[in-house]
Design a protein around this motif. Structure first.
Motif, short mmCIF file in Angstrom:
data_model
loop_
_atom_site.label_atom_id
_atom_site.label_comp_id
_atom_site.label_asym_id
_atom_site.label_seq_id
_atom_site.Cartn_x
_atom_site.Cartn_y
_atom_site.Cartn_z
N TYR A 1 79.97 40.36 54.73
CA TYR A 1 79.09 39.38 54.09
C TYR A 1 78.08 38.82 55.09
O TYR A 1 78.37 38.68 56.29
CB TYR A 1 79.91 38.25 53.47
CG TYR A 1 80.89 38.72 52.43
CD1 TYR A 1 80.47 39.00 51.14
CD2 TYR A 1 82.24 38.93 52.77
CE1 TYR A 1 81.38 39.46 50.18
CE2 TYR A 1 83.15 39.39 51.83
CZ TYR A 1 82.71 39.65 50.54
OH TYR A 1 83.59 40.10 49.60
N LEU A 2 76.90 38.50 54.59
CA LEU A 2 75.88 37.88 55.43
C LEU A 2 76.39 36.55 55.96
O LEU A 2 76.97 35.75 55.23
CB LEU A 2 74.60 37.63 54.63
CG LEU A 2 73.61 38.79 54.49
CD1 LEU A 2 72.52 38.41 53.51
CD2 LEU A 2 72.99 39.15 55.84
N ASN A 3 76.16 36.29 57.24
CA ASN A 3 76.50 34.99 57.78
C ASN A 3 75.30 34.05 57.67
O ASN A 3 74.26 34.40 57.10
CB ASN A 3 76.98 35.11 59.24
CG ASN A 3 75.96 35.83 60.12
OD1 ASN A 3 74.75 35.80 59.86
ND2 ASN A 3 76.44 36.47 61.19
N LEU A 4 75.43 32.85 58.20
CA LEU A 4 74.36 31.87 58.10
C LEU A 4 73.08 32.37 58.76
O LEU A 4 71.97 32.16 58.24
CB LEU A 4 74.80 30.55 58.75
CG LEU A 4 73.76 29.41 58.76
CD1 LEU A 4 73.34 29.04 57.34
CD2 LEU A 4 74.33 28.20 59.50
N SER A 5 73.22 33.07 59.88
CA SER A 5 72.05 33.61 60.56
C SER A 5 71.33 34.61 59.67
O SER A 5 70.09 34.63 59.60
CB SER A 5 72.46 34.30 61.87
OG SER A 5 73.07 33.38 62.75
N GLY A 6 72.08 35.46 58.99
CA GLY A 6 71.49 36.45 58.11
C GLY A 6 70.74 35.82 56.95
O GLY A 6 69.63 36.24 56.60
N LEU A 7 71.34 34.82 56.34
CA LEU A 7 70.69 34.14 55.21
C LEU A 7 69.40 33.45 55.66
O LEU A 7 68.38 33.50 54.97
CB LEU A 7 71.65 33.11 54.59
CG LEU A 7 72.91 33.69 53.92
CD1 LEU A 7 73.88 32.56 53.57
CD2 LEU A 7 72.52 34.47 52.66
N THR A 8 69.46 32.82 56.84
CA THR A 8 68.28 32.14 57.36
C THR A 8 67.17 33.13 57.66
O THR A 8 66.00 32.88 57.36
CB THR A 8 68.65 31.35 58.63
OG1 THR A 8 69.73 30.47 58.36
CG2 THR A 8 67.47 30.54 59.13
N LEU A 9 67.53 34.27 58.25
CA LEU A 9 66.54 35.27 58.60
C LEU A 9 65.91 35.89 57.35
O LEU A 9 64.69 36.11 57.30
CB LEU A 9 67.16 36.36 59.47
CG LEU A 9 66.23 37.51 59.90
CD1 LEU A 9 65.01 36.96 60.63
CD2 LEU A 9 66.97 38.52 60.76
N LEU A 10 66.71 36.18 56.34
CA LEU A 10 66.17 36.77 55.12
C LEU A 10 65.11 35.86 54.49
O LEU A 10 64.10 36.33 53.97
CB LEU A 10 67.29 37.03 54.10
CG LEU A 10 68.18 38.25 54.37
CD1 LEU A 10 69.23 38.37 53.28
CD2 LEU A 10 67.34 39.52 54.44
N SER A 11 65.36 34.56 54.53
CA SER A 11 64.39 33.61 53.98
C SER A 11 63.07 33.69 54.75
O SER A 11 61.99 33.71 54.15
CB SER A 11 64.96 32.19 54.06
OG SER A 11 64.00 31.24 53.64
N LEU A 12 63.15 33.77 56.08
CA LEU A 12 61.95 33.87 56.90
C LEU A 12 61.22 35.18 56.64
O LEU A 12 59.98 35.20 56.51
CB LEU A 12 62.32 33.75 58.38
CG LEU A 12 61.17 33.93 59.38
CD1 LEU A 12 60.07 32.92 59.13
CD2 LEU A 12 61.70 33.82 60.81
N LEU A 13 61.95 36.29 56.55
CA LEU A 13 61.33 37.60 56.32
C LEU A 13 60.62 37.64 54.98
O LEU A 13 59.54 38.25 54.85
CB LEU A 13 62.37 38.71 56.41
CG LEU A 13 63.07 38.89 57.76
CD1 LEU A 13 64.09 40.01 57.69
CD2 LEU A 13 62.06 39.15 58.87
N ALA A 14 61.20 36.99 53.97
CA ALA A 14 60.56 36.94 52.65
C ALA A 14 59.29 36.11 52.71
O ALA A 14 58.27 36.46 52.10
CB ALA A 14 61.53 36.38 51.61
N ASP A 15 59.32 35.01 53.45
CA ASP A 15 58.12 34.17 53.57
C ASP A 15 57.00 34.91 54.30
O ASP A 15 55.82 34.74 53.98
CB ASP A 15 58.45 32.87 54.31
CG ASP A 15 59.30 31.92 53.48
OD1 ASP A 15 59.47 32.17 52.28
OD2 ASP A 15 59.80 30.93 54.05
N LEU A 16 57.37 35.74 55.28
CA LEU A 16 56.37 36.50 56.03
C LEU A 16 55.86 37.72 55.28
O LEU A 16 54.89 38.35 55.70
CB LEU A 16 56.96 36.95 57.38
CG LEU A 16 57.12 35.86 58.44
CD1 LEU A 16 58.00 36.36 59.57
CD2 LEU A 16 55.76 35.42 58.97
#
Length: 490
Positions: free
Chosen positions: A71-86
């Protein structure tokens, strides 16, 4: 079966690496990346990426960086949000295929974050604005989620920009019919397209939603004129309240294109330092403005004149450390050939009347000569220089910034040009509307009426960020848009 799985994983890793190569184009054309690499070059880059991932994973005690078990950890969830914004990915969630191949996914996410951490375009200083080695430090200290949060520079404008991206994603599926070329409404006129115009202005928060009868929805009234003026102000257009061609074109831009523009501008912030300095100068080229920021607040703001599209002002991270009062001006060869020599050939006394002279050598050994009729021939031995004075192209003061492009912030004798709406008029330098005010704010109060040239060093260098922002959110929370002056948003 196991071999088939391993083979499939290998294929997916290669595909993700190829996609990543497109994403990390230095021009940020992640939406339209073109890859022109032969198989040998592609294999070499792929090997380098694999080695980098293995090194980072080893730093993380050979554990996946963005997954805990399956499962995605907190770092993964945070990064996915940033990648989607970019705009690197459409949604901040993983697909079924990505979840089924978490080793390949972990590698792709790691390399994407490393690339984001490495952005530092236009840096004119010895120290990098952003250091990707901080990524490794975060792994060692087990502070990766906090590091990802700080991967975007911590300017308030960045937070507001990411909020705007998600706001526009929330309305991207609404109908967006175009206003026709023939639609030219007048006050009090009823027209079917007025309803479309009203909806666009309400969607953009330029017009408040009010209780209106069905008949009034089709009337071009004063409230719509006021809404158009508000829209025009945010889009850098003349505030006429009329639906002219430029305003109509801006209103017809679909939501997807505006999301793309917001994301392109979010990428541009990546080059700025992660932690904003306490005090700095920020120039925005498409907005033709300069702000002096202190502790997050604008101490002063002024209009500027920037380079023409044919002589573009470069973006850069730099600093001002010296100021020259009553500067001389040595024009570049390009300016001499394109502007000054043609002027001289028309009138041999024109340059003399503007206080130009010829100089050879430096310091006490400098030889001076008046501008002769055979100027072009003499330029093989002499340089053309303009004396300090009211006609000097740099005005009364030059702010010297570290760069390799001979770019300065400076005063100007042609103050009337600041009345122009489009102020892309220079050869690349940045002309200041209120150079005296900036000088005073920097603690320099020496008189400039003495025409002797003086070079003064600031007690402390002041960071200068020359940026290219065609979309930003102001302190009122309103999205501002500007024309893509140099065609960099494509």
């Amino acid at each position: 079966m196991c071999n088939e799985k391993n083979s499939m994983t290998s294929v997916i890793i290669k595909i993700m690496s190829i996609v990543l190569l497109v994403i990390i184009s230095p021009t940020h054309t992640y939406a339209k990346g073109n890859l022109h690499l032969n198989k040998g070059a592609l294999d070499k880059v792929h090997l380098e990426k694999v080695q980098l991932y293995d090194e980072l994973k080893n730093t993380n005690k050979d554990k996946r960086l963005f997954f805990d078990h399956k499962y995605l950890n907190l770092s993964g969830l945070t990064l996915l949000s940033l990648l989607a914004d970019l705009g690197i990915r459409e949604h901040p969630i993983l697909t079924q295929d990505e979840m089924a191949n978490i080793d390949a996914t972990d590698k792709a996410l790691t390399l994407e974050l490393y690339h984001i951490a490495s952005q530092s375009y236009g840096n004119q200083l010895k120290s990098a604005a952003n250091n990707p080695d901080d990524f490794r430090t975060a792994l060692i200290n087990d502070t990766l989620p906090a590091y990802i949060d700080s991967a975007m520079p911590q300017f308030n404008a960045v937070i507001r920009l990411r909020q705007a991206i998600n706001k526009y994603k929330g309305i991207k599926n609404i109908a967006w019919p175009k206003l026709t070329d023939s639609f030219n409404p007048q006050l009090g006129q009823g027209h079917a397209e007025v309803k479309i115009l009203r909806k666009k202005l309400i969607t953009f928060n330029d017009l408040q939603t009010v209780s209106t009868s069905k008949h009034r929805l089709h009337i071009f009234d004063q409230s719509i004129i006021n809404g158009l003026k508000h829209f025009q102000r945010r889009n850098g257009l003349k505030q006429t309240g009329r639906l002219n061609a430029m305003t109509k074109n801006a209103l017809n831009q679909n939501i997807d294109s505006r999301i793309h523009k917001l994301q392109v501008n979010l990428w541009r912030w990546l080059s700025l330092p992660r932690i904003p300095p306490t005090k700095y100068i920020m120039v925005n080229i498409p907005a033709f403005d300069l702000r002096l920021i202190d502790k997050g607040e604008a101490l002063m703001e002024m209009k500027v004149i920037v380079g023409k599209p044919s002589n573009q002002t470069p973006t850069m991270i730099t600093e001002v450390n010296t100021v020259t009062l009553n500067p001389t001006w040595t024009p570049t060869r390009n300016i001499i050939n394109n502007d000054l020599l043609p002027l001289h050939n028309k009138n041999h006394t024109a340059l003399k009347s503007l206080n130009f002279y010829l100089a050879k050598g430096y310091g006490a050994n400098t030889l001076y000569q008046e501008v002769p009729p055979n100027l072009q021939e003499m330029l093989n031995q002499y340089r053309l220089v303009q004396r300090p004075g009211s006609s000097n192209a740099l005005g009364n003061v030059r702010f010297n910034i570290k760069n390799n492009n001979a770019i300065f912030l400076h005063d100007t004798p042609t103050k009337y040009l600041f009345k122009h709406h489009n102020r892309a008029l220079s050869h690349g330098c940045i002309r200041l509307e209120k150079s005296d005010d900036l000088l005073t704010t920097l603690g320099i109060n020496q008189r400039k009426d003495n025409l002797g040239t003086k070079h003064l060093r600031l007690q402390q260098s002041l960071p200068v960020f020359i940026t290219y922002q065609t979309a930003w959110i102001d302190n009122l929370g309103e999205i501002n848009w500007r024309n893509d002056l140099y065609n960099k948003d494509k």
